[in-house]
Design a protein around this motif. Structure first.
Motif, mmCIF file in Angstrom:
data_model
loop_
_atom_site.group_PDB
_atom_site.id
_atom_site.type_symbol
_atom_site.label_atom_id
_atom_site.label_comp_id
_atom_site.label_asym_id
_atom_site.label_seq_id
_atom_site.Cartn_x
_atom_site.Cartn_y
_atom_site.Cartn_z
ATOM 1 N N LYS A 1 0.829 -1.217 0.000
ATOM 2 C CA LYS A 1 0.000 0.000 0.000
ATOM 3 C C LYS A 1 0.863 1.267 0.000
ATOM 4 N N VAL A 2 1.844 1.313 -0.919
ATOM 5 C CA VAL A 2 2.743 2.455 -0.996
ATOM 6 C C VAL A 2 3.105 2.724 -2.457
ATOM 7 N N ALA A 3 3.248 4.007 -2.811
ATOM 8 C CA ALA A 3 3.680 4.390 -4.155
ATOM 9 C C ALA A 3 5.198 4.447 -4.180
ATOM 10 N N SER A 4 5.780 4.132 -5.345
ATOM 11 C CA SER A 4 7.234 4.057 -5.432
ATOM 12 C C SER A 4 7.709 4.421 -6.827
ATOM 13 N N ARG A 5 8.948 4.900 -6.885
ATOM 14 C CA ARG A 5 9.582 5.111 -8.178
ATOM 15 C C ARG A 5 9.976 3.758 -8.750
ATOM 16 N N VAL A 6 10.363 3.752 -10.014
ATOM 17 C CA VAL A 6 10.683 2.495 -10.671
ATOM 18 C C VAL A 6 12.146 2.507 -11.105
ATOM 19 N N CYS A 7 12.786 1.335 -11.048
ATOM 20 C CA CYS A 7 14.129 1.184 -11.589
ATOM 21 C C CYS A 7 14.132 -0.057 -12.464
ATOM 22 N N TYR A 8 15.123 -0.167 -13.299
ATOM 23 C CA TYR A 8 15.221 -1.289 -14.232
ATOM 24 C C TYR A 8 16.394 -2.161 -13.838
ATOM 25 N N THR A 9 16.142 -3.473 -13.714
ATOM 26 C CA THR A 9 17.196 -4.413 -13.363
ATOM 27 C C THR A 9 17.113 -5.625 -14.281
ATOM 28 N N PHE A 10 18.100 -6.486 -14.181
ATOM 29 C CA PHE A 10 18.136 -7.710 -14.977
ATOM 30 C C PHE A 10 17.956 -8.914 -14.062
ATOM 31 N N THR A 11 17.196 -9.889 -14.511
ATOM 32 C CA THR A 11 17.006 -11.117 -13.739
ATOM 33 C C THR A 11 18.162 -12.072 -14.024
ATOM 34 N N GLU A 12 18.151 -13.222 -13.354
ATOM 35 C CA GLU A 12 19.229 -14.209 -13.529
ATOM 36 C C GLU A 12 19.278 -14.727 -14.967
ATOM 37 N N ASP A 13 18.093 -14.830 -15.604
ATOM 38 C CA ASP A 13 18.074 -15.340 -16.982
ATOM 39 C C ASP A 13 18.316 -14.237 -18.017
ATOM 40 N N GLY A 14 18.627 -13.007 -17.582
ATOM 41 C CA GLY A 14 19.024 -11.947 -18.511
ATOM 42 C C GLY A 14 17.914 -11.039 -18.993
#
Length: 116
Positions: free
Chosen positions: A89-102
């Motif tokens: 129940k909170v608003a947040s900024r977004v970031c971009y990351t990579f998962t283990e499978d790329g």
């Protein structure tokens, strides 16, 4: 303006997509939470369910038909929205990351929740 000086339209990238849950952070509907129904990347706008509701008076098109009043959600600018975590129940900024499978995925900064 000569053709050589005209800007070519570039593909605009927005932080929200169709189906995301967002919170409005500016305007008359500030604080409301809703789902993105449509994303309009050409104008960087989004249509959010229950936000920026407008009324339109529609005239009858045929003689035996009566006029009516239609309510619809008008688009708002995507910069006035923030991604929302329904679990925390909170608003947040977004970031971009990579998962283990790329794969490149979107992640909420406050909660660490992965969206894609």
């Amino acid at each position: 303006m000569p053709k050589s000086q005209q800007k070519t339209p570039t593909r605009l990238k927005m932080h929200v997509k169709k189906g995301d849950t967002v919170q409005v952070i500016a305007g008359k509907d500030k604080g409301k939470v809703g789902e993105v129904l449509r994303a309009l990347p050409e104008t960087s706008q989004v249509v959010v369910k229950g936000v920026n509701v407008r009324t339109k008076h529609v005239k009858p098109t045929q003689e035996d038909e009566s006029g009516r009043i239609v309510t619809f959600e008008a688009p708002i600018h995507s910069s006035n929205t923030m991604l929302y975590s329904t679990k925390e129940k909170v608003a947040s900024r977004v970031c971009y990351t990579f998962t283990e499978d790329g794969r490149k995925v979107r992640k909420l900064k406050k909660t660490g929740e992965i969206l894609d």
